[in-house]
Design a protein around this motif. Structure first.
Motif, PDB file in Angstrom:
ATOM      1  N   VAL A  16       7.636  -9.106   7.629  1.00 17.34           N
ATOM      2  CA  VAL A  16       6.951  -7.952   7.333  1.00 17.34           C
ATOM      3  C   VAL A  16       6.863  -6.647   8.078  1.00 17.34           C
ATOM      4  O   VAL A  16       7.304  -5.704   7.578  1.00 17.34           O
ATOM      5  CB  VAL A  16       5.222  -8.310   7.159  1.00 17.34           C
ATOM      6  CG1 VAL A  16       4.329  -7.140   7.065  1.00 17.34           C
ATOM      7  CG2 VAL A  16       5.113  -9.336   5.912  1.00 17.34           C
ATOM      8  N   HIS A  17       6.859  -6.797   9.437  1.00 18.69           N
ATOM      9  CA  HIS A  17       7.075  -5.975  10.458  1.00 18.69           C
ATOM     10  C   HIS A  17       8.468  -5.259  10.145  1.00 18.69           C
ATOM     11  O   HIS A  17       8.476  -4.054  10.276  1.00 18.69           O
ATOM     12  CB  HIS A  17       6.921  -6.324  11.774  1.00 18.69           C
ATOM     13  CG  HIS A  17       5.311  -6.511  12.063  1.00 18.69           C
ATOM     14  ND1 HIS A  17       4.331  -5.636  11.746  1.00 18.69           N
ATOM     15  CD2 HIS A  17       4.739  -7.731  12.961  1.00 18.69           C
ATOM     16  CE1 HIS A  17       3.149  -6.072  12.141  1.00 18.69           C
ATOM     17  NE2 HIS A  17       3.425  -7.286  12.761  1.00 18.69           N
ATOM     18  N   ILE A  22      -1.839   5.187   3.377  1.00 16.20           N
ATOM     19  CA  ILE A  22      -2.828   6.237   2.645  1.00 16.20           C
ATOM     20  C   ILE A  22      -3.448   7.147   3.746  1.00 16.20           C
ATOM     21  O   ILE A  22      -3.408   8.331   3.726  1.00 16.20           O
ATOM     22  CB  ILE A  22      -3.421   5.725   1.634  1.00 16.20           C
ATOM     23  CG1 ILE A  22      -2.979   4.957   0.427  1.00 16.20           C
ATOM     24  CG2 ILE A  22      -4.499   6.839   0.984  1.00 16.20           C
ATOM     25  CD1 ILE A  22      -3.445   4.480  -0.601  1.00 16.20           C
ATOM     26  N   ASN A  47       8.690  -3.233   7.075  1.00 17.60           N
ATOM     27  CA  ASN A  47       7.661  -1.945   7.532  1.00 17.60           C
ATOM     28  C   ASN A  47       8.601  -0.726   8.200  1.00 17.60           C
ATOM     29  O   ASN A  47       8.324   0.280   7.893  1.00 17.60           O
ATOM     30  CB  ASN A  47       6.457  -2.074   7.973  1.00 17.60           C
ATOM     31  CG  ASN A  47       5.375  -2.785   6.877  1.00 17.60           C
ATOM     32  OD1 ASN A  47       5.625  -2.410   5.435  1.00 17.60           O
ATOM     33  ND2 ASN A  47       4.424  -3.507   7.203  1.00 17.60           N
ATOM     34  N   THR A  61      -1.104  -4.214  10.092  1.00 19.46           N
ATOM     35  CA  THR A  61      -0.122  -3.031   9.512  1.00 19.46           C
ATOM     36  C   THR A  61      -0.586  -1.464   9.638  1.00 19.46           C
ATOM     37  O   THR A  61      -1.831  -1.481   9.243  1.00 19.46           O
ATOM     38  CB  THR A  61       0.541  -3.544   8.150  1.00 19.46           C
ATOM     39  OG1 THR A  61      -0.770  -3.678   7.322  1.00 19.46           O
ATOM     40  CG2 THR A  61       1.308  -4.935   8.179  1.00 19.46           C
ATOM     41  N   GLU A  79      -3.278   0.631  -3.321  1.00 26.08           N
ATOM     42  CA  GLU A  79      -4.030   0.091  -2.198  1.00 26.08           C
ATOM     43  C   GLU A  79      -3.688  -1.547  -1.926  1.00 26.08           C
ATOM     44  O   GLU A  79      -3.421  -2.006  -1.002  1.00 26.08           O
ATOM     45  CB  GLU A  79      -5.539  -0.032  -2.324  1.00 26.08           C
ATOM     46  CG  GLU A  79      -6.122   1.507  -1.873  1.00 26.08           C
ATOM     47  CD  GLU A  79      -7.758   1.187  -2.056  1.00 26.08           C
ATOM     48  OE1 GLU A  79      -8.102   2.160  -1.690  1.00 26.08           O
ATOM     49  OE2 GLU A  79      -8.445   0.206  -2.222  1.00 26.08           O
ATOM     50  N   GLU A  88       6.929   6.265   5.828  1.00 30.80           N
ATOM     51  CA  GLU A  88       5.604   6.006   6.345  1.00 30.80           C
ATOM     52  C   GLU A  88       4.336   6.315   5.352  1.00 30.80           C
ATOM     53  O   GLU A  88       3.107   5.527   5.336  1.00 30.80           O
ATOM     54  CB  GLU A  88       5.118   6.985   7.535  1.00 30.80           C
ATOM     55  CG  GLU A  88       5.089   8.524   7.102  1.00 30.80           C
ATOM     56  CD  GLU A  88       4.492   9.352   7.965  1.00 30.80           C
ATOM     57  OE1 GLU A  88       4.342   9.053   9.169  1.00 30.80           O
ATOM     58  OE2 GLU A  88       4.317  10.528   7.651  1.00 30.80           O
ATOM     59  N   GLN A  89       4.846   6.422   4.200  1.00 31.29           N
ATOM     60  CA  GLN A  89       3.953   6.490   2.981  1.00 31.29           C
ATOM     61  C   GLN A  89       3.887   5.070   2.407  1.00 31.29           C
ATOM     62  O   GLN A  89       3.052   5.033   1.188  1.00 31.29           O
ATOM     63  CB  GLN A  89       4.378   7.460   1.900  1.00 31.29           C
ATOM     64  CG  GLN A  89       4.319   8.772   2.443  1.00 31.29           C
ATOM     65  CD  GLN A  89       6.002   9.241   2.943  1.00 31.29           C
ATOM     66  OE1 GLN A  89       6.411   8.502   3.392  1.00 31.29           O
ATOM     67  NE2 GLN A  89       6.168  10.769   2.527  1.00 31.29           N
ATOM     68  N   ILE A  90       4.646   4.216   2.737  1.00 30.61           N
ATOM     69  CA  ILE A  90       4.679   2.670   1.978  1.00 30.61           C
ATOM     70  C   ILE A  90       4.518   1.819   3.116  1.00 30.61           C
ATOM     71  O   ILE A  90       5.204   1.750   4.103  1.00 30.61           O
ATOM     72  CB  ILE A  90       5.865   2.386   1.282  1.00 30.61           C
ATOM     73  CG1 ILE A  90       6.322   3.712   0.352  1.00 30.61           C
ATOM     74  CG2 ILE A  90       5.915   1.338   0.576  1.00 30.61           C
ATOM     75  CD1 ILE A  90       7.503   3.655  -0.506  1.00 30.61           C
ATOM     76  N   ARG A  91       3.673   0.872   3.122  1.00 32.14           N
ATOM     77  CA  ARG A  91       3.493  -0.348   4.126  1.00 32.14           C
ATOM     78  C   ARG A  91       3.260  -1.734   3.146  1.00 32.14           C
ATOM     79  O   ARG A  91       2.348  -1.855   2.258  1.00 32.14           O
ATOM     80  CB  ARG A  91       2.257  -0.086   4.899  1.00 32.14           C
ATOM     81  CG  ARG A  91       2.593   0.831   5.984  1.00 32.14           C
ATOM     82  CD  ARG A  91       3.732   0.332   7.016  1.00 32.14           C
ATOM     83  NE  ARG A  91       4.215   1.243   8.100  1.00 32.14           N
ATOM     84  CZ  ARG A  91       4.976   2.168   7.851  1.00 32.14           C
ATOM     85  NH1 ARG A  91       5.630   2.245   6.657  1.00 32.14           N
ATOM     86  NH2 ARG A  91       5.433   2.850   8.751  1.00 32.14           N
ATOM     87  N   VAL A  92       4.087  -2.705   3.604  1.00 30.67           N
ATOM     88  CA  VAL A  92       3.761  -3.972   3.102  1.00 30.67           C
ATOM     89  C   VAL A  92       2.622  -4.643   3.881  1.00 30.67           C
ATOM     90  O   VAL A  92       2.521  -4.710   5.223  1.00 30.67           O
ATOM     91  CB  VAL A  92       4.842  -4.943   3.139  1.00 30.67           C
ATOM     92  CG1 VAL A  92       4.758  -6.605   2.612  1.00 30.67           C
ATOM     93  CG2 VAL A  92       6.071  -4.334   2.424  1.00 30.67           C
ATOM     94  N   LEU A  93       1.405  -4.893   3.349  1.00 30.11           N
ATOM     95  CA  LEU A  93       0.324  -5.355   3.863  1.00 30.11           C
ATOM     96  C   LEU A  93       0.345  -6.959   4.501  1.00 30.11           C
ATOM     97  O   LEU A  93      -0.305  -7.536   5.236  1.00 30.11           O
ATOM     98  CB  LEU A  93      -0.900  -4.970   3.120  1.00 30.11           C
ATOM     99  CG  LEU A  93      -1.223  -3.611   2.802  1.00 30.11           C
ATOM    100  CD1 LEU A  93      -2.375  -3.460   2.212  1.00 30.11           C
ATOM    101  CD2 LEU A  93      -0.871  -2.881   4.116  1.00 30.11           C
ATOM    102  N   GLU A 147       0.993  -1.013   0.045  1.00 37.71           N
ATOM    103  CA  GLU A 147      -0.155   0.092   0.052  1.00 37.71           C
ATOM    104  C   GLU A 147       0.933   1.228  -0.038  1.00 37.71           C
ATOM    105  O   GLU A 147       1.892   1.187   0.679  1.00 37.71           O
ATOM    106  CB  GLU A 147      -0.918   0.075   1.137  1.00 37.71           C
ATOM    107  CG  GLU A 147      -1.840   1.191   1.446  1.00 37.71           C
ATOM    108  CD  GLU A 147      -2.533   1.240   2.749  1.00 37.71           C
ATOM    109  OE1 GLU A 147      -3.792   0.499   2.801  1.00 37.71           O
ATOM    110  OE2 GLU A 147      -2.451   1.850   3.877  1.00 37.71           O
ATOM    111  N   PHE A 148       0.473   2.200  -0.914  1.00 40.25           N
ATOM    112  CA  PHE A 148       1.372   3.355  -0.638  1.00 40.25           C
ATOM    113  C   PHE A 148       0.561   4.550  -1.272  1.00 40.25           C
ATOM    114  O   PHE A 148      -0.284   4.686  -1.878  1.00 40.25           O
ATOM    115  CB  PHE A 148       2.607   3.443  -1.559  1.00 40.25           C
ATOM    116  CG  PHE A 148       2.359   2.953  -3.107  1.00 40.25           C
ATOM    117  CD1 PHE A 148       2.290   1.561  -3.653  1.00 40.25           C
ATOM    118  CD2 PHE A 148       1.988   3.967  -3.926  1.00 40.25           C
ATOM    119  CE1 PHE A 148       1.966   1.366  -5.096  1.00 40.25           C
ATOM    120  CE2 PHE A 148       1.732   3.729  -5.408  1.00 40.25           C
ATOM    121  CZ  PHE A 148       1.740   2.539  -5.868  1.00 40.25           C
ATOM    122  N   ASP A 149       1.023   5.853  -0.532  1.00 37.41           N
ATOM    123  CA  ASP A 149       0.521   7.150  -0.640  1.00 37.41           C
ATOM    124  C   ASP A 149       1.527   7.520  -1.819  1.00 37.41           C
ATOM    125  O   ASP A 149       2.525   7.819  -1.625  1.00 37.41           O
ATOM    126  CB  ASP A 149       0.622   7.653   0.583  1.00 37.41           C
ATOM    127  CG  ASP A 149       0.196   9.250   0.305  1.00 37.41           C
ATOM    128  OD1 ASP A 149      -0.037   9.764  -0.707  1.00 37.41           O
ATOM    129  OD2 ASP A 149      -0.038  10.005   1.227  1.00 37.41           O
TER     130      ASP A 149
END
Lengths: 261, 261
Positions: free
Chosen positions: A79-80, B126, A83, B122, A58, A88-93, A9-11
């Protein structure tokens, strides 16, 4: 090594897009840098699609080869760990192990995007970075009539950007649907694949119909013309979200860690 | 002069709250400054509620006395003029003329807020500025059972912040409802009025129940204790939205310009 699929997920605000570029920070570069720290060696990522600068994700899907023992000890801890190293604009879900020949781009059967428009007289104060502001009222029924003309297998040359490098402009548009909830107008679109700027050009043309500048039928003529110069302006990137990548046995939206593993 | 009611949307990030303060920019100051430019003389605004630093407004109601002839020439042009002078985080959504003795705060019969939680392992990439991130799963049914114990007229001393200046802690809680959609948990709350930090303290306590740290019944004991020190931590401001102010003849949510006037 273990090949894994990662849902990301990324902004997109402030990034030059998914793909590594010389002119600014990319999602790919940030993710590869974080994975390389965890693995203590370089890691390459491939994604289902290349998003433009400013476009959000998303549930983008990427694959990478990582050290099996580190990943298998605890995929959730992996994953953690990634992350914590990402901006903070990018997260592996979430992640899942895949076969060594799985390819995020070539194996992807279908991509889905959503485009968000804020349709109100006054500009959005809270949602200003998440929607395209359109002050003129949109005729949703007309937009859906125009959308229906575009469904199916066609040559989408009229909707591809000048810099598009695809060999063929033929794509199969499987969904193009406009819905409204309060002042938010959403355009959901699915296809086997998309040409460069194709979603944003489709949206720009549907909006021309929606505000009454173009009759519905003009969309048919535009499609048949195969001429980009007849298309409407490209809708801005910040209203666009990559929402799903579909493969034979899973979808990127499904790879979201919920458990405590 | 003409007294007008204005519905205001704002992104609270970076503001010290609604009310004018010495320590930072406020929504009130920005709005009064813009109105004063349009009117060429000082204008004072009063709002239905004072929001904390970082809290957002979807439909805050304020009143102000403005030059009648400028407003009446075209209320919509007046709104656009004010919006052009405001920072992009603040927008006047609409106005209506009210009687000279109308008061945004004293005439308000009911206020509504929504609190947004992102409930996923997580962190949100966004939606990171719009929700409180809660990685542990929430038991929505238990949260609603606890919420039901708080409905009605009570002394809410356990949920008021130390600095609260209200003479009485009695308030009538008319709605407190928890709903979930995908990973977004929303808490909708309505009352005649709220004490300082009351919504955020209610949310903090419901979340304690939701994650299983507190049994449902503890909420009853907490309410009866009238003791802030027994309450949970205050939920962060950035998940909170002021959503409606209800008066005898209109609601702030209804004053949203849609026409071309």
């Amino acid at each position: 090594m273990q090949r894994i699929a990662l849902t990301v997920e990324f902004d997109g605000y402030g990034f030059c897009g998914w793909q590594r570029q010389k002119n600014g920070p990319s999602i790919q570069e940030a993710l590869e840098t974080a994975l390389a720290v965890i693995d203590s060696s370089p890691v390459a990522c491939m994604a289902a699609g290349r998003t433009d600068a400013g476009v959000h994700g998303e549930a983008m899907l990427a694959h990478a080869d990582v050290r099996r023992e580190r990943y298998e000890r605890s995929p959730m801890a992996y994953v953690h760990g990634v992350n914590q190293l990402l901006p903070e604009q990018i997260r592996v879900l979430g992640t899942r192990a895949v076969q060594a020949d799985f390819h995020a781009r070539f194996d992807c059967r279908e991509r889905a995007y959503r485009y968000q428009i804020w349709n109100r007289r006054t500009a959005p104060a809270i949602e200003r970075w998440r929607h395209w502001w359109m002050p003129r009222p949109l005729d949703i029924a007309d937009m859906n009539k125009a959308a229906a003309l575009l469904l199916g297998k066609h040559d989408f040359s009229s909707f591809r950007a000048a810099g598009c490098q695809a060999a063929s402009a033929q794509r199969e548009l499987r969904q193009l649907r406009v819905t409204q909830s309060a002042c938010c107008v959403c355009i959901d679109v699915r296809a086997d694949a998309f040409l460069y700027h194709m979603v944003r050009n489709l949206v720009g043309s549907l909006v021309r119909v929606g505000v009454g500048k173009w009759p519905v039928e003009r969309i048919q003529g535009l499609l048949e013309a195969r001429d980009r110069s007849q298309c409407a302006e490209t809708a801005p990137a910040h209203g666009l979200y990559f929402t799903n990548a579909i493969y034979d046995v899973f979808e990127s939206r499904q790879i979201i860690s919920r458990g405590d593993a």
